[in-house]
Design a protein around this motif. Structure first.
Motif, PDB file in Angstrom:
ATOM      1  N   THR A 228       0.798  -1.233   0.000  1.00 25.62           N
ATOM      2  CA  THR A 228       0.000   0.000   0.000  1.00 25.62           C
ATOM      3  C   THR A 228       0.830   1.282   0.000  1.00 25.62           C
ATOM      4  OG1 THR A 228      -0.182  -0.121   2.424  1.00 25.62           O
ATOM      5  CG2 THR A 228      -1.955  -1.104   1.143  1.00 25.62           C
ATOM      6  N   LEU A 229       2.136   1.165   0.237  1.00 21.42           N
ATOM      7  CA  LEU A 229       2.970   2.363   0.286  1.00 21.42           C
ATOM      8  C   LEU A 229       4.139   2.253  -0.683  1.00 21.42           C
ATOM      9  CD1 LEU A 229       3.174   2.985   4.150  1.00 21.42           C
ATOM     10  CD2 LEU A 229       1.767   4.222   2.489  1.00 21.42           C
ATOM     11  N   ASP A 230       4.455   3.341  -1.333  1.00 20.82           N
ATOM     12  CA  ASP A 230       5.649   3.445  -2.154  1.00 20.82           C
ATOM     13  C   ASP A 230       6.620   4.361  -1.426  1.00 20.82           C
ATOM     14  OD1 ASP A 230       6.236   2.077  -4.424  1.00 20.82           O
ATOM     15  OD2 ASP A 230       5.922   3.759  -5.790  1.00 20.82           O
ATOM     16  N   ASP A 270      -3.975   8.297  -1.985  1.00 27.61           N
ATOM     17  CA  ASP A 270      -5.184   7.737  -2.597  1.00 27.61           C
ATOM     18  C   ASP A 270      -6.398   8.646  -2.423  1.00 27.61           C
ATOM     19  OD1 ASP A 270      -4.942   6.930   0.160  1.00 27.61           O
ATOM     20  OD2 ASP A 270      -6.661   5.619  -0.120  1.00 27.61           O
ATOM     21  N   ASP A 271      -6.337   9.627  -1.512  1.00 32.68           N
ATOM     22  CA  ASP A 271      -7.461  10.574  -1.381  1.00 32.68           C
ATOM     23  C   ASP A 271      -7.274  11.801  -2.268  1.00 32.68           C
ATOM     24  OD1 ASP A 271      -5.470  11.999  -0.112  1.00 32.68           O
ATOM     25  OD2 ASP A 271      -6.485  12.157   1.818  1.00 32.68           O
ATOM     26  N   GLY A 272      -6.199  11.803  -3.072  1.00 33.98           N
ATOM     27  CA  GLY A 272      -5.972  12.902  -4.011  1.00 33.98           C
ATOM     28  C   GLY A 272      -5.045  13.987  -3.500  1.00 33.98           C
ATOM     29  N   THR A 273      -4.664  13.928  -2.226  1.00 35.04           N
ATOM     30  CA  THR A 273      -3.751  14.932  -1.672  1.00 35.04           C
ATOM     31  C   THR A 273      -2.337  14.720  -2.232  1.00 35.04           C
ATOM     32  OG1 THR A 273      -5.035  14.973   0.370  1.00 35.04           O
ATOM     33  CG2 THR A 273      -2.790  15.858   0.466  1.00 35.04           C
ATOM     34  N   PRO A 274      -1.670  15.783  -2.687  1.00 38.32           N
ATOM     35  CA  PRO A 274      -0.316  15.611  -3.248  1.00 38.32           C
ATOM     36  C   PRO A 274       0.663  15.015  -2.231  1.00 38.32           C
ATOM     37  CG  PRO A 274      -1.213  17.751  -3.825  1.00 38.32           C
ATOM     38  CD  PRO A 274      -2.159  17.162  -2.830  1.00 38.32           C
ATOM     39  N   ILE A 275       1.536  14.128  -2.694  1.00 34.78           N
ATOM     40  CA  ILE A 275       2.624  13.608  -1.872  1.00 34.78           C
ATOM     41  C   ILE A 275       3.790  14.581  -2.001  1.00 34.78           C
ATOM     42  CG2 ILE A 275       4.264  11.713  -1.542  1.00 34.78           C
ATOM     43  CD1 ILE A 275       2.152   9.858  -2.822  1.00 34.78           C
ATOM     44  N   THR A 276       4.261  15.075  -0.864  1.00 38.46           N
ATOM     45  CA  THR A 276       5.319  16.080  -0.888  1.00 38.46           C
ATOM     46  C   THR A 276       6.555  15.596  -0.123  1.00 38.46           C
ATOM     47  OG1 THR A 276       4.638  17.163   1.157  1.00 38.46           O
ATOM     48  CG2 THR A 276       3.542  17.874  -0.880  1.00 38.46           C
ATOM     49  N   ALA A 277       7.639  16.345  -0.310  1.00 41.19           N
ATOM     50  CA  ALA A 277       8.871  16.026   0.429  1.00 41.19           C
ATOM     51  C   ALA A 277       8.635  16.123   1.925  1.00 41.19           C
ATOM     52  CB  ALA A 277       9.982  16.985   0.000  1.00 41.19           C
ATOM     53  N   ILE A 381      -6.296   5.270   7.115  1.00 38.16           N
ATOM     54  CA  ILE A 381      -4.945   4.998   6.621  1.00 38.16           C
ATOM     55  C   ILE A 381      -4.827   5.486   5.182  1.00 38.16           C
ATOM     56  CG2 ILE A 381      -5.496   2.657   5.807  1.00 38.16           C
ATOM     57  CD1 ILE A 381      -2.703   1.826   6.794  1.00 38.16           C
ATOM     58  N   GLY A 382      -3.665   5.993   4.825  1.00 39.67           N
ATOM     59  CA  GLY A 382      -3.442   6.479   3.484  1.00 39.67           C
ATOM     60  C   GLY A 382      -2.604   5.502   2.672  1.00 39.67           C
ATOM     61  N   ALA A 383      -2.717   5.618   1.343  1.00 45.13           N
ATOM     62  CA  ALA A 383      -1.958   4.735   0.447  1.00 45.13           C
ATOM     63  C   ALA A 383      -1.238   5.568  -0.605  1.00 45.13           C
ATOM     64  CB  ALA A 383      -2.883   3.724  -0.223  1.00 45.13           C
ATOM     65  N   SER A 384       0.031   5.219  -0.826  1.00 47.94           N
ATOM     66  CA  SER A 384       0.807   5.844  -1.894  1.00 47.94           C
ATOM     67  C   SER A 384       1.298   4.792  -2.877  1.00 47.94           C
ATOM     68  CB  SER A 384       2.018   6.586  -1.305  1.00 47.94           C
ATOM     69  OG  SER A 384       2.866   5.669  -0.612  1.00 47.94           O
ATOM     70  N   LEU A 400      -7.556  -5.638  -0.184  1.00 47.66           N
ATOM     71  CA  LEU A 400      -6.839  -4.596  -0.908  1.00 47.66           C
ATOM     72  C   LEU A 400      -7.468  -4.438  -2.279  1.00 47.66           C
ATOM     73  CD1 LEU A 400      -3.069  -5.488  -0.218  1.00 47.66           C
ATOM     74  CD2 LEU A 400      -4.561  -3.962   1.091  1.00 47.66           C
ATOM     75  N   GLU A 401      -7.565  -3.212  -2.748  1.00 45.66           N
ATOM     76  CA  GLU A 401      -8.006  -2.974  -4.118  1.00 45.66           C
ATOM     77  C   GLU A 401      -6.977  -2.091  -4.811  1.00 45.66           C
ATOM     78  OE1 GLU A 401     -11.754  -1.047  -3.875  1.00 45.66           O
ATOM     79  OE2 GLU A 401     -10.908   0.924  -3.417  1.00 45.66           O
ATOM     80  N   LYS A 402      -6.910  -2.181  -6.100  1.00 46.37           N
ATOM     81  CA  LYS A 402      -5.955  -1.379  -6.866  1.00 46.37           C
ATOM     82  C   LYS A 402      -6.149   0.102  -6.559  1.00 46.37           C
ATOM     83  CE  LYS A 402      -4.504  -0.394 -11.611  1.00 46.37           C
ATOM     84  NZ  LYS A 402      -4.623  -0.808 -13.037  1.00 46.37           N
ATOM     85  N   ASN A 403      -5.038   0.794  -6.313  1.00 44.65           N
ATOM     86  CA  ASN A 403      -5.081   2.217  -6.007  1.00 44.65           C
ATOM     87  C   ASN A 403      -5.111   3.020  -7.313  1.00 44.65           C
ATOM     88  OD1 ASN A 403      -4.688   4.829  -5.143  1.00 44.65           O
ATOM     89  ND2 ASN A 403      -2.633   4.477  -4.298  1.00 44.65           N
ATOM     90  N   PRO A 404      -6.263   3.591  -7.652  1.00 45.09           N
ATOM     91  CA  PRO A 404      -6.358   4.304  -8.945  1.00 45.09           C
ATOM     92  C   PRO A 404      -5.502   5.562  -8.994  1.00 45.09           C
ATOM     93  CG  PRO A 404      -8.329   4.673  -7.616  1.00 45.09           C
ATOM     94  CD  PRO A 404      -7.512   3.656  -6.888  1.00 45.09           C
ATOM     95  N   LYS A 405      -5.058   6.058  -7.817  1.00 46.00           N
ATOM     96  CA  LYS A 405      -4.244   7.265  -7.775  1.00 46.00           C
ATOM     97  C   LYS A 405      -2.746   6.952  -7.831  1.00 46.00           C
ATOM     98  CE  LYS A 405      -7.778  10.096  -6.985  1.00 46.00           C
ATOM     99  NZ  LYS A 405      -8.176  11.149  -7.934  1.00 46.00           N
ATOM    100  N   TYR A 406      -2.398   5.674  -7.842  1.00 42.11           N
ATOM    101  CA  TYR A 406      -0.979   5.294  -7.839  1.00 42.11           C
ATOM    102  C   TYR A 406      -0.299   5.775  -9.119  1.00 42.11           C
ATOM    103  CZ  TYR A 406       3.152   2.215  -7.534  1.00 42.11           C
ATOM    104  OH  TYR A 406       4.430   1.730  -7.480  1.00 42.11           O
TER     105      TYR A 406
END
Length: 562
Positions: A228-230, A270-277, A381-384, A400-406
């Motif tokens: 679930t996490l990258d 996965d909720d659409g929030t940008p992943i940042t440094a 919980i969040g997913a990246s 688990l389901e495929k993360n469409p935001k991945y």
């Protein structure tokens, strides 16, 4: 105050000398207090624990009581050192002997048995402070020999696994280092009824105890977190780390090899929030922060991130000072998509370490929103990564389901992975036969049934060492001779051949023969040799038990007097 076994032996010797001086009358030996072993409730674990319990009874006449409990309770009891003996295992987090040996330094969060040896600590510290690989390996060999002699643990077996795979299961990658299964590239081909949508029905075996990557420590949770996490990087199907394989699109390294600057790709949770440094900075600070009480805090120190060791040693009560010190931690966001990591010295393991769970990012906005409830439910919980948690019924199932935001969703073929949490091996095999599971492990008592089954896969060594861990604060097991006696009484070969019967083999040292030797090439275990016998040394074991129990003033079992 904690006493080492040498101090205890000295006190016992003084007491015996005083008894002689006061009339030459020997003190009556005390009856042995109970020795209690913690065990999970699963039938496979029960069988293994009972087998070694019987070996110790037969070869030493020593009675070990078994107390059964669920996996999570056992982990909590271990962390609180509330046990005499526990059968535990460790899989390598990275490809280096340190990943096993670092467990047993005095201050390790995983040293549940509270063993301490100054020379051992010095050797591990020396290994961390040199870049000379030959010296490092020599330090590790000496450390392993100390560990074997004082026996705070008794290695039993290096694990291999036997599994049945339905013919349509494809692309799952098993690795001996890190999370044991990689599902990103998994798919099905030829499933009866068709492969659209692609899905897998699997058995997780246990409830994941902790899905917060800052505090998670177990292989069950790691498997879900890896799916679930990258992180900054992700090993490819060949086990290689390549630029662009994770959330880091690219990186540069300073000429002195101490500063890594990662450029993050455009990606979202996965909720659409940008992943940042800042998500990385926030999470890595959580791990090193003493207030988080992360058992994997030492991984940040091992990576050599600037000021990490200093922060890790701070008192958790000094909140204001910690907050100030965290500003000096060698991880900072130069902008939303640029992460800079400063090391105290060059570390050839650094990039590999960033694949480990503790280095994965956490969604700052969700951790701050849910606090202690973060990752307690599917909704918190969040997913990246490739998958997200769609459903979680505790103690029952997790979906688990495929993360469409991945960011790399186009290369993820599975639409869903359904995990049951079945602890009984027979039930899991029955479900496999009924088509309700696509993969099932084959426990030892079923090996003969499935030996010629067309779905049976070759055994694969998963890199784990399983061992008996002794609590060195226990009134009996604080004596190293007693611990070493039990270690010598175990018939490792019979355990592997007759109890496990799945391709596992006797563990004659701690570090398994999957960890490489960077100085000489090949396998590190070849340097170490056999520090524990594959078959029991009963004569020496009984002699050590007699000596150890006499030093402690306890009765010696009738069997051990022979």
């Amino acid at each position: 105050m904690r006493h080492t076994w040498r101090q205890v032996a000295f006190v016992a010797a003084v007491a015996m000398a005083l008894a002689g001086a006061l009339g030459g009358v020997a003190l009556a030996a005390k009856p042995l207090p109970p020795i209690v072993m913690l065990s999970d409730t699963g039938d496979v674990v029960r069988t293994m624990n009972q087998a070694i319990q019987e070996m110790v009874r037969k070869n030493l006449g020593l009675e070990i009581q078994i107390e059964y409990m669920d996996f999570k309770t056992r982990l909590e009891r271990m962390r609180n050192s509330n046990f005499s003996v526990v059968f535990a295992g460790w899989g390598p987090d990275y490809d280096d002997p340190m990943t096993f040996l670092d467990l047993w330094v005095t201050d390790s969060a995983f040293n549940d048995g509270k063993w301490s040896n100054q020379r051992y600590d010095e050797l591990l510290a020396a290994a961390k402070n040199t870049t000379d690989q030959e010296k490092r390996m020599q330090y590790f060999v000496e450390a392993e020999k100390i560990l074997a002699q004082e026996a705070p643990i008794a290695p039993v077996y290096w694990r291999s696994r036997l599994s049945l795979y339905k013919p349509w299961v494809k692309g799952i990658i098993r690795r001996p280092v890190g999370a044991e299964a990689e599902y990103k590239w998994a798919y099905t081909q030829g499933r009866p009824g068709g492969d659209s949508p692609m899905y897998l029905n699997l058995n997780l075996g246990e409830e994941p105890p902790d899905l917060d990557p800052a505090t998670s420590t177990d292989t069950v949770s790691f498997l879900i977190l890896n799916a679930t996490l990258d992180g900054l990087v992700r090993k490819d199907a060949q086990g290689q780390i390549r630029p662009g394989s994770g959330l880091a699109e690219s990186w540069t390294v300073s000429p002195d090899q101490k500063v890594y600057t990662f450029k993050l790709r455009k990606a979202t949770w996965d909720d659409g929030t940008p992943i940042t440094a800042d998500d990385f900075v926030y999470q890595w600070r959580r791990v090193i922060d003493p207030r988080t009480a992360s058992q994997y805090q030492f991984m940040m120190e091992l990576a050599g991130i600037a000021n990490g060791s200093k922060i890790a040693k701070m008192d958790a009560k000094d909140g204001e000072a910690i907050d100030k010190a965290l500003e000096t931690f060698g991880v900072k966001a130069l902008d939303e998509r640029t992460l800079q990591v400063t090391l105290e010295k060059p570390n050839p393991l650094f990039l590999e370490l960033t694949t480990f769970i503790s280095f994965l990012p956490a969604p700052k906005h969700l951790v701050e929103k849910y606090g202690d409830k973060y990752a307690a439910e599917a909704s918190t919980i969040g997913a990246s990564g490739p998958f997200r948690i769609a459903e979680w019924k505790h103690q029952y199932e997790l979906v688990l389901e495929k993360n469409p935001k991945y960011w790399d969703a186009k290369n993820v073929k599975l639409q869903k992975i359904h995990f049951d949490m079945i602890t009984d091996a027979g039930t899991a095999l029955q479900m496999y036969e009924q088509g309700k599971l696509d993969i099932a492990g084959v426990a030892s008592r079923y090996v003969d049934v499935y030996r010629n089954h067309p779905d049976l896969q070759p055994p694969w060594p998963d890199g784990s060492t399983f061992y008996w861990e002794f609590n060195t604060l226990d009134p009996v097991l604080k004596n190293a001779k007693v611990r070493r006696a039990i270690a010598l009484a175990i018939d490792r070969k019979a355990f592997a051949d007759r109890v496990l019967r799945n391709g596992s083999y006797p563990a004659t040292s701690l570090t398994p023969p999957v960890i490489t030797d960077p100085a000489k090439g090949g396998i590190f275990q070849k340097r170490v040799g056999e520090l524990f016998p594959a078959t029991p040394d009963v004569k020496l074991a009984r002699q050590l038990l007699r000596e150890g129990l006499t030093e402690l003033g306890y009765e010696v079992p009738e069997v051990a007097r022979q």
